[in-house]
Design an enzyme around this catalytic site. Structure first.
Site, PDB file in Angstrom:
ATOM      1  NE  ARG A   1      -0.656  -0.560   4.892  1.00 56.97           N
ATOM      2  CZ  ARG A   1      -1.240  -0.526   6.086  1.00 56.97           C
ATOM      3  NH1 ARG A   1      -2.506  -0.196   6.192  1.00 56.97           N
ATOM      4  NH2 ARG A   1      -0.568  -0.822   7.169  1.00 56.97           N
TER       5      ARG A   1
ATOM      6  CB  CYS B   1       3.086   8.762  -8.467  1.00 55.24           C
ATOM      7  SG  CYS B   1       3.600  10.409  -8.960  1.00 55.24           S
TER       8      CYS B   1
ATOM      9  CD  GLU C   1      -0.519   4.694   9.929  1.00 50.67           C
ATOM     10  OE1 GLU C   1       0.147   3.863   9.297  1.00 50.67           O
ATOM     11  OE2 GLU C   1      -0.696   4.635  11.161  1.00 50.67           O
TER      12      GLU C   1
ATOM     13  CB  CYS D   1       6.812   9.117  -5.937  1.00 47.62           C
ATOM     14  SG  CYS D   1       6.768   8.601  -7.659  1.00 47.62           S
TER      15      CYS D   1
ATOM     16  CB  CYS E   1       7.951  13.050  -8.404  1.00 46.62           C
ATOM     17  SG  CYS E   1       6.384  12.335  -7.837  1.00 46.62           S
TER      18      CYS E   1
ATOM     19  CD  GLU F   1      -4.828   2.976  12.308  1.00 46.14           C
ATOM     20  OE1 GLU F   1      -3.861   2.236  12.579  1.00 46.14           O
ATOM     21  OE2 GLU F   1      -5.059   3.378  11.164  1.00 46.14           O
TER      22      GLU F   1
ATOM     23  CD  GLU G   1      -2.680  -4.626   8.922  1.00 51.67           C
ATOM     24  OE1 GLU G   1      -3.886  -4.467   8.640  1.00 51.67           O
ATOM     25  OE2 GLU G   1      -1.879  -3.697   9.089  1.00 51.67           O
TER      26      GLU G   1
HETATM   27  C1  GLA Z   1      -1.345   1.390  10.768  1.00 48.57           C
HETATM   28  C2  GLA Z   1      -2.413   1.429   9.682  1.00 48.57           C
HETATM   29  C3  GLA Z   1      -3.485   0.418   9.863  1.00 48.57           C
HETATM   30  C4  GLA Z   1      -2.926  -0.900  10.328  1.00 48.57           C
HETATM   31  C5  GLA Z   1      -2.164  -0.662  11.605  1.00 48.57           C
HETATM   32  C6  GLA Z   1      -1.640  -1.935  12.217  1.00 48.57           C
HETATM   33  O1  GLA Z   1      -1.560   2.269  11.795  1.00 48.57           O
HETATM   34  O2  GLA Z   1      -3.000   2.688   9.554  1.00 48.57           O
HETATM   35  O3  GLA Z   1      -4.159   0.265   8.637  1.00 48.57           O
HETATM   36  O4  GLA Z   1      -2.097  -1.420   9.355  1.00 48.57           O
HETATM   37  O5  GLA Z   1      -1.076   0.158  11.338  1.00 48.57           O
HETATM   38  O6  GLA Z   1      -1.026  -1.664  13.452  1.00 48.57           O
HETATM   39 ZN    ZN Z   2       5.864  10.347  -8.852  1.00 48.36          ZN
END
Ligand code: GLA
Ligand code: ZN
Length: 668
Positions: free
Chosen positions: A108, A112, A147, A152, A157, A302, A350
């Site tokens: 994930r 870019c 997050e 890139c 870029c 989180e 996960e």
């Molecule tokens: C990050 C991500 C979540 C998950 C947690 C696992 O904070 O934002 O999607 O992957 O880590 O701890």
């Molecule tokens: Zn790029």
């Protein structure tokens, strides 16, 4: 918001073929007093399985069903991970690494930020989501991506970077000067010649490295704004947030904070590895940093109800710790306790990450019981929502400073320990029962009484004037070794350091000694210091030529034995203290006690604070709420704290159970 948000990330797209599981989720959420879930961050392939073919109905059903049962939704935009068809058809959406190699599909955050196609695709899905959910009363907040991070180096870029530089420097001559490119004959003739830093190529121009990091932040912020514009275009008017990460140095969060309405962050401390109070303090510093980005309540977006599966060791939280860690967020200004994740995934990376509902699918697990008990407690604390922290002390922890200091070679490539230095000062203030803001160099400091700046190597535009004015008008400022060395493009100041403040501190740093690992010097107090013990110092020792400053401690070893190491200078209305060496924790604890006594700064509470107890406060116009937390795995007698006021959470004001929290309310 009228109540504390309680719940977390929910991934029903993984279970759409198991309606009985989704039913059970709902039952269990209700049982656990969950009132909020975050949906959609990783649902792009379920929302747009093929290009331009949107399927939002499954999500709408879930949002509505949750809402009928009193559970609100935080709606995530899915840009953090994308469907396979997209990278197959448009490879330019994939990220290129610093060696100029394009990634394959997978993982994930692998996209870019500049690609017009990626921007068009995210605009497509975001406007659709906004049209469908903008008017839905169940959707309370828009969670932009997940997050944000990384960089890139693709041709798009590179071109955007050159434009950004042109905008900043106007002429190539200005840029050459700012980056000191005559060094090793690296002079540029035009902006077109510039490339992002790479270990295969240029890393020696620190100005380039710094500006690249600034550009990555600017481009990420621009992408964030693009996402938000698409949502607004589709008619969604809910407030926005981005979820930030612990001590993340990849972005300047000041700039992301400007893009959104509410700050949120994801906290995963490594508990039970060292004393829990130390972990709590380090995590508390991050809470304070997040709160100080906007000086408003933030959201804990989180956290893990048991253990993560990505840390070196998946250590379970001892009974009670979940509650302590969750209350810590509230204690530092959060209006939520949210988890990753509601239900544990069955497969993929996960699958062993802790969750409210684990693979057993039972509601009598230890974790579920603790989650439920906590949810019950939080549901009675709505009155603290929106209350603020009024700190009179601030700590400067600046990411641009960190970028520059950690990149520049010398005076200690084996470790400068910036984070640790900030933590030491933070702990010392907290031990005294002071609330602390953690701010960047950019922020206003005029409202504080005491400001501490550990290792302020890079002076951003105007900071020296700000510090001078602060001290002039009665403020008390502490600065440490290795400060005021370079300007904002990492060019060394000429004419002595700390730059522009030698009269304010009454001294000049002449040299800095790097100490080998394990090597120790000593700090010896003079009679006027208010201290009686000797302390150890390590890593870095500034050699000081003192003018008007009063030496308080001096070095005990080396050829600079007997020369000043810690000083104090009265300057106009205020005081400027200089700590010349990386001293041990005890020094900070005791020295700051001397300072706060001297300037009459009072602890939040009248009595004595036992070890392992944390004290913080939040305020409304009518009340002050004191949060007293025990980070020891055993009962602690807190009667010495002489707490007054009414207990609104917890048992009493005399003793605190293992990992217990008591909240006391007082009228102001
Ligand atoms: C990050 C991500 C979540 C998950 C947690 C696992 O904070 O934002 O999607 O992957 O880590 O701890
Ligand atoms: Zn790029």
């Amino acid at each position: 918001m009228r109540h504390i948000l309680y719940g977390g990330d929910y991934n029903p797209e993984q279970w759409l073929d198991r309606p009985e599981i989704l039913e059970q989720d709902l039952d269990y959420m209700i049982k656990a007093h969950i009132n909020t879930v975050t949906l959609g961050m990783f649902s792009w392939a379920a929302l747009e399985p093929e290009e331009g073919e949107y399927h939002l109905e499954w999500m709408e059903n879930i949002v509505n069903r949750l809402y009928e049962h009193g559970i609100s939704t935080i709606l995530g935009t899915p840009s953090g991970a994308r469907p396979k068809w997209m990278s197959d058809k448009y490879p330019e959406v994939l990220r290129v690494n610093e060696n100029r190699v394009r990634n394959l599909f997978g993982g994930r955050h692998n996209h870019c930020y500049t690609s017009p196609i990626y921007r068009e695709k995210i605009r497509g899905i975001n406007t659709k989501l906004a049209k469908r959910f903008g008017g839905n009363p169940g959707v309370v907040l828009l969670h932009i991506s997940n997050e944000y991070g990384g960089e890139c180096h693709c041709p798009l870029c590179q071109e955007a970077f050159r434009m950004w530089l042109k905008d900043r420097y106007t002429t190539i001559e200005n840029l050459n000067k700012a980056w000191w490119t005559t060094f090793w004959s690296h002079t540029y003739l035009s902006f077109d010649q510039i490339e992002s830093p790479s270990s295969m190529g240029e890393t020696a121009l620190h100005g380039l490295n710094l500006d690249w990091k600034r550009f990555v932040t600017a481009q990420t912020a621009d992408f964030t704004l693009h996402e938000i514009r698409s949502l607004r275009e589709g008619g969604a008017e809910q407030p926005t947030t981005v979820n930030l990460m612990y001590d993340y140095a990849g972005l300047n969060y000041d700039k992301l904070a400007e893009c959104v309405d509410i700050i949120s962050w994801d906290t995963y401390p490594v508990w039970h590895k060292k004393e829990d109070i130390l972990t709590a303090r380090d995590n508390g510093l991050q809470h304070d940093y997040m709160r100080s980005l906007k000086h408003q309540p933030f959201l804990l977006m989180e956290s893990c109800p048991s253990s993560t599966n990505w840390q070196g060791v998946s250590k379970l939280k001892r009974p009670g710790l979940l509650s302590a860690a969750s209350f810590q967020a509230l204690a530092h200004g959060s209006d939520s306790v949210l988890y990753f994740q509601i239900r544990q995934s069955r497969g993929a990376s996960e699958k062993f990450h802790g969750a409210v509902i684990d693979h057993s699918g039972r509601d009598d697990t230890r974790v579920f019981q603790e989650v439920t008990q906590l949810g019950d407690g939080l549901s009675r604390l709505s009155e603290i929502v929106g209350s603020k922290v009024n700190a009179s002390a601030a700590l400067i922890y600046d990411v641009e400073n960190r970028w520059a200091m950690e990149d520049s070679q010398g005076p200690r490539n084996d470790g400068l320990f910036y984070h640790e230095a900030v933590v030491k000062s933070y702990q010392a203030l907290r031990r005294q029962g002071l609330d602390v803001d953690v701010i960047s160099e950019q922020q206003d400091i005029s409202s504080y009484r005491l400001v501490i700046a550990p290792m302020l190597y890079l002076f951003r535009e105007g900071i020296e004037e700000k510090i001078r004015r602060f001290v002039e008008s009665g403020g008390h400022f502490v600065m440490t070794y290795w400060s005021g060395i370079v300007n904002s493009t990492d060019l060394c100041y000429l004419g002595g350091t700390p730059h522009g403040l030698q009269d304010v501190f009454g001294l000049e740093r002449t040299e800095t000694d790097g100490l080998y690992d394990g090597e120790v010097n000593r700090l010896i107090p003079s009679e006027n210091s208010g201290l009686s013990k000797e302390y150890e110092c390590r890593n870095l020792c500034d050699l000081l030529k003192v003018g008007t400053a009063e030496p308080l401690l001096h070095y005990g070893r080396e050829f600079y034995q007997g020369t000043p190491a810690v000083t104090k200078n009265r300057y106009k209305g205020g005081t400027a203290y200089y700590i010349g060496a990386d001293a041990e924790q005890q020094f900070y604890d005791e020295f700051y006690q001397v300072i706060t006594n001297e300037i009459g700064m009072k602890s939040l509470i009248a009595g004595k604070i036992p070890e392992d107890i944390e004290v913080t406060s939040r305020n409304t116009e009518k009340f002050r709420y004191y949060f007293i937390q025990n980070y020891k795995n055993e009962m602690v007698d807190i009667s010495c704290m002489n707490l007054t006021g009414e207990v609104i959470h917890g048992d009493n004001k005399e003793e605190l159970a293992a990992y217990g929290t008591v909240i006391v309310r007082e009228e102001v």
